[in-house]
Motif scaffolding. Structure first.
Motif, PDB file in Angstrom:
ATOM      1  N   THR A 185       6.746  -1.965 -15.551  1.00  0.00           N
ATOM      2  CA  THR A 185       6.420  -1.972 -14.127  1.00  0.00           C
ATOM      3  C   THR A 185       5.089  -2.681 -13.933  1.00  0.00           C
ATOM      4  O   THR A 185       4.186  -2.598 -14.775  1.00  0.00           O
ATOM      5  CB  THR A 185       6.314  -0.545 -13.563  1.00  0.00           C
ATOM      6  N   ALA A 186       5.003  -3.396 -12.844  1.00  0.00           N
ATOM      7  CA  ALA A 186       3.770  -4.123 -12.527  1.00  0.00           C
ATOM      8  C   ALA A 186       2.705  -3.126 -12.092  1.00  0.00           C
ATOM      9  O   ALA A 186       3.010  -2.105 -11.463  1.00  0.00           O
ATOM     10  CB  ALA A 186       4.032  -5.132 -11.418  1.00  0.00           C
ATOM     11  N   PRO A 187       1.458  -3.408 -12.409  1.00  0.00           N
ATOM     12  CA  PRO A 187       0.385  -2.514 -11.961  1.00  0.00           C
ATOM     13  C   PRO A 187       0.257  -2.552 -10.435  1.00  0.00           C
ATOM     14  O   PRO A 187       0.557  -3.560  -9.803  1.00  0.00           O
ATOM     15  CB  PRO A 187      -0.862  -3.079 -12.637  1.00  0.00           C
ATOM     16  N   ILE A 188      -0.165  -1.440  -9.887  1.00  0.00           N
ATOM     17  CA  ILE A 188      -0.382  -1.367  -8.436  1.00  0.00           C
ATOM     18  C   ILE A 188      -1.792  -1.872  -8.156  1.00  0.00           C
ATOM     19  O   ILE A 188      -2.771  -1.323  -8.660  1.00  0.00           O
ATOM     20  CB  ILE A 188      -0.202   0.075  -7.929  1.00  0.00           C
ATOM     21  N   VAL A 189      -1.862  -2.939  -7.370  1.00  0.00           N
ATOM     22  CA  VAL A 189      -3.157  -3.542  -7.038  1.00  0.00           C
ATOM     23  C   VAL A 189      -3.239  -3.807  -5.543  1.00  0.00           C
ATOM     24  O   VAL A 189      -2.231  -3.877  -4.837  1.00  0.00           O
ATOM     25  CB  VAL A 189      -3.389  -4.864  -7.810  1.00  0.00           C
ATOM     26  N   ALA A 190      -4.454  -3.978  -5.058  1.00  0.00           N
ATOM     27  CA  ALA A 190      -4.664  -4.325  -3.654  1.00  0.00           C
ATOM     28  C   ALA A 190      -4.148  -5.740  -3.414  1.00  0.00           C
ATOM     29  O   ALA A 190      -4.419  -6.652  -4.195  1.00  0.00           O
ATOM     30  CB  ALA A 190      -6.139  -4.225  -3.312  1.00  0.00           C
ATOM     31  N   SER A 191      -3.378  -5.916  -2.329  1.00  0.00           N
ATOM     32  CA  SER A 191      -2.800  -7.233  -2.060  1.00  0.00           C
ATOM     33  C   SER A 191      -3.341  -7.878  -0.787  1.00  0.00           C
ATOM     34  O   SER A 191      -3.287  -9.095  -0.643  1.00  0.00           O
ATOM     35  CB  SER A 191      -1.275  -7.133  -1.981  1.00  0.00           C
ATOM     36  N   ILE A 205      -8.235  -1.921   6.515  1.00  0.00           N
ATOM     37  CA  ILE A 205      -7.034  -1.309   5.951  1.00  0.00           C
ATOM     38  C   ILE A 205      -6.585  -2.191   4.787  1.00  0.00           C
ATOM     39  O   ILE A 205      -6.243  -3.357   4.981  1.00  0.00           O
ATOM     40  CB  ILE A 205      -5.913  -1.178   6.992  1.00  0.00           C
ATOM     41  N   VAL A 206      -6.645  -1.637   3.590  1.00  0.00           N
ATOM     42  CA  VAL A 206      -6.221  -2.353   2.387  1.00  0.00           C
ATOM     43  C   VAL A 206      -4.795  -1.929   2.058  1.00  0.00           C
ATOM     44  O   VAL A 206      -4.485  -0.740   2.031  1.00  0.00           O
ATOM     45  CB  VAL A 206      -7.170  -2.056   1.206  1.00  0.00           C
ATOM     46  N   THR A 207      -3.935  -2.922   1.853  1.00  0.00           N
ATOM     47  CA  THR A 207      -2.542  -2.657   1.490  1.00  0.00           C
ATOM     48  C   THR A 207      -2.355  -2.969   0.013  1.00  0.00           C
ATOM     49  O   THR A 207      -2.808  -4.005  -0.478  1.00  0.00           O
ATOM     50  CB  THR A 207      -1.585  -3.520   2.339  1.00  0.00           C
ATOM     51  N   TYR A 208      -1.691  -2.048  -0.680  1.00  0.00           N
ATOM     52  CA  TYR A 208      -1.439  -2.198  -2.113  1.00  0.00           C
ATOM     53  C   TYR A 208      -0.022  -2.714  -2.342  1.00  0.00           C
ATOM     54  O   TYR A 208       0.834  -2.646  -1.453  1.00  0.00           O
ATOM     55  CB  TYR A 208      -1.645  -0.857  -2.824  1.00  0.00           C
ATOM     56  N   THR A 209       0.229  -3.206  -3.544  1.00  0.00           N
ATOM     57  CA  THR A 209       1.528  -3.794  -3.864  1.00  0.00           C
ATOM     58  C   THR A 209       2.680  -2.789  -3.787  1.00  0.00           C
ATOM     59  O   THR A 209       3.835  -3.189  -3.671  1.00  0.00           O
ATOM     60  CB  THR A 209       1.506  -4.439  -5.273  1.00  0.00           C
ATOM     61  N   ASP A 210       2.387  -1.497  -3.807  1.00  0.00           N
ATOM     62  CA  ASP A 210       3.453  -0.495  -3.667  1.00  0.00           C
ATOM     63  C   ASP A 210       3.670  -0.080  -2.210  1.00  0.00           C
ATOM     64  O   ASP A 210       4.466   0.803  -1.925  1.00  0.00           O
ATOM     65  CB  ASP A 210       3.171   0.731  -4.534  1.00  0.00           C
ATOM     66  N   GLY A 211       2.925  -0.733  -1.280  1.00  0.00           N
ATOM     67  CA  GLY A 211       3.091  -0.430   0.142  1.00  0.00           C
ATOM     68  C   GLY A 211       2.121   0.600   0.676  1.00  0.00           C
ATOM     69  O   GLY A 211       2.017   0.777   1.885  1.00  0.00           O
ATOM     70  N   ASN A 212       1.426   1.320  -0.184  1.00  0.00           N
ATOM     71  CA  ASN A 212       0.435   2.287   0.279  1.00  0.00           C
ATOM     72  C   ASN A 212      -0.776   1.567   0.860  1.00  0.00           C
ATOM     73  O   ASN A 212      -1.030   0.399   0.549  1.00  0.00           O
ATOM     74  CB  ASN A 212      -0.004   3.207  -0.862  1.00  0.00           C
ATOM     75  N   THR A 213      -1.512   2.282   1.695  1.00  0.00           N
ATOM     76  CA  THR A 213      -2.708   1.711   2.312  1.00  0.00           C
ATOM     77  C   THR A 213      -3.895   2.652   2.125  1.00  0.00           C
ATOM     78  O   THR A 213      -3.717   3.845   1.866  1.00  0.00           O
ATOM     79  CB  THR A 213      -2.512   1.463   3.827  1.00  0.00           C
ATOM     80  N   ALA A 214      -5.090   2.100   2.272  1.00  0.00           N
ATOM     81  CA  ALA A 214      -6.315   2.887   2.190  1.00  0.00           C
ATOM     82  C   ALA A 214      -7.369   2.231   3.071  1.00  0.00           C
ATOM     83  O   ALA A 214      -7.345   1.016   3.300  1.00  0.00           O
ATOM     84  CB  ALA A 214      -6.809   2.965   0.750  1.00  0.00           C
ATOM     85  N   ASN A 215      -8.285   3.044   3.579  1.00  0.00           N
ATOM     86  CA  ASN A 215      -9.415   2.523   4.343  1.00  0.00           C
ATOM     87  C   ASN A 215     -10.570   2.262   3.385  1.00  0.00           C
ATOM     88  O   ASN A 215     -10.952   3.151   2.622  1.00  0.00           O
ATOM     89  CB  ASN A 215      -9.853   3.516   5.424  1.00  0.00           C
ATOM     90  N   VAL A 216     -11.128   1.046   3.455  1.00  0.00           N
ATOM     91  CA  VAL A 216     -12.196   0.649   2.545  1.00  0.00           C
ATOM     92  C   VAL A 216     -13.341   0.046   3.356  1.00  0.00           C
ATOM     93  O   VAL A 216     -13.110  -0.714   4.308  1.00  0.00           O
ATOM     94  CB  VAL A 216     -11.678  -0.364   1.500  1.00  0.00           C
ATOM     95  N   GLN A 217     -14.560   0.386   2.972  1.00  0.00           N
ATOM     96  CA  GLN A 217     -15.772  -0.080   3.651  1.00  0.00           C
ATOM     97  C   GLN A 217     -15.843  -1.614   3.718  1.00  0.00           C
ATOM     98  O   GLN A 217     -15.492  -2.296   2.768  1.00  0.00           O
ATOM     99  CB  GLN A 217     -16.998   0.445   2.887  1.00  0.00           C
ATOM    100  N   VAL A 218     -16.319  -2.139   4.870  1.00  0.00           N
ATOM    101  CA  VAL A 218     -16.497  -3.585   5.060  1.00  0.00           C
ATOM    102  C   VAL A 218     -17.991  -3.906   5.075  1.00  0.00           C
ATOM    103  O   VAL A 218     -18.784  -3.192   5.693  1.00  0.00           O
ATOM    104  CB  VAL A 218     -15.889  -4.060   6.408  1.00  0.00           C
ATOM    105  N   GLN A 219     -18.367  -4.982   4.402  1.00  0.00           N
ATOM    106  CA  GLN A 219     -19.725  -5.519   4.476  1.00  0.00           C
ATOM    107  C   GLN A 219     -19.669  -6.733   5.397  1.00  0.00           C
ATOM    108  O   GLN A 219     -19.108  -7.769   5.036  1.00  0.00           O
ATOM    109  CB  GLN A 219     -20.219  -5.936   3.074  1.00  0.00           C
TER     110      GLN A 219
END
Length: 107
Positions: free
Chosen positions: A3-9, A31-45
């Protein structure tokens, strides 16, 4: 099988609309979307120089860029900042009676 690793896409941010002279803030997170479809909120500079220049320039539309770092990857995000001219009319529609006076003919 492997299986491919899950990474931010990808990373996205919202656009901002505000009235000139008001307190204007850009989104704190993307909003960061990962290769498995999950999302996460990540700080912006954000590019604070461009942001402050846009505010100083007043009404208009500006693209402000920022950087999001996730798992040793960097994404560039852009928020379109729309600064509307200050509304100087308290009651622009005149539908409400506030500020209106009754006028009578005395003859």
């Amino acid at each position: 099988g492997t299986t491919a690793p899950i990474v931010a896409s990808s990373a996205t941010v919202t656009d901002v609309t505000a009235e000139e002279g008001s307190q204007i803030t850009l989104p704190q997170t993307a909003i960061v979307t990962y290769t498995d479809g999950n999302t996460a909120n990540v700080q912006v500079q954000w590019d604070t120089v461009a942001f402050e220049a846009a505010i100083a320039s007043g009404a208009g539309e500006y693209d402000i860029t920022g950087t999001v770092s996730v798992d040793d990857k960097q994404f560039t995000v852009t928020s379109t900042l729309t600064i509307l001219p200050k509304n100087l009319l308290v009651n622009p529609g005149f539908e409400d009676a506030d500020g209106l006076r009754e006028v009578r003919c005395l003859s």
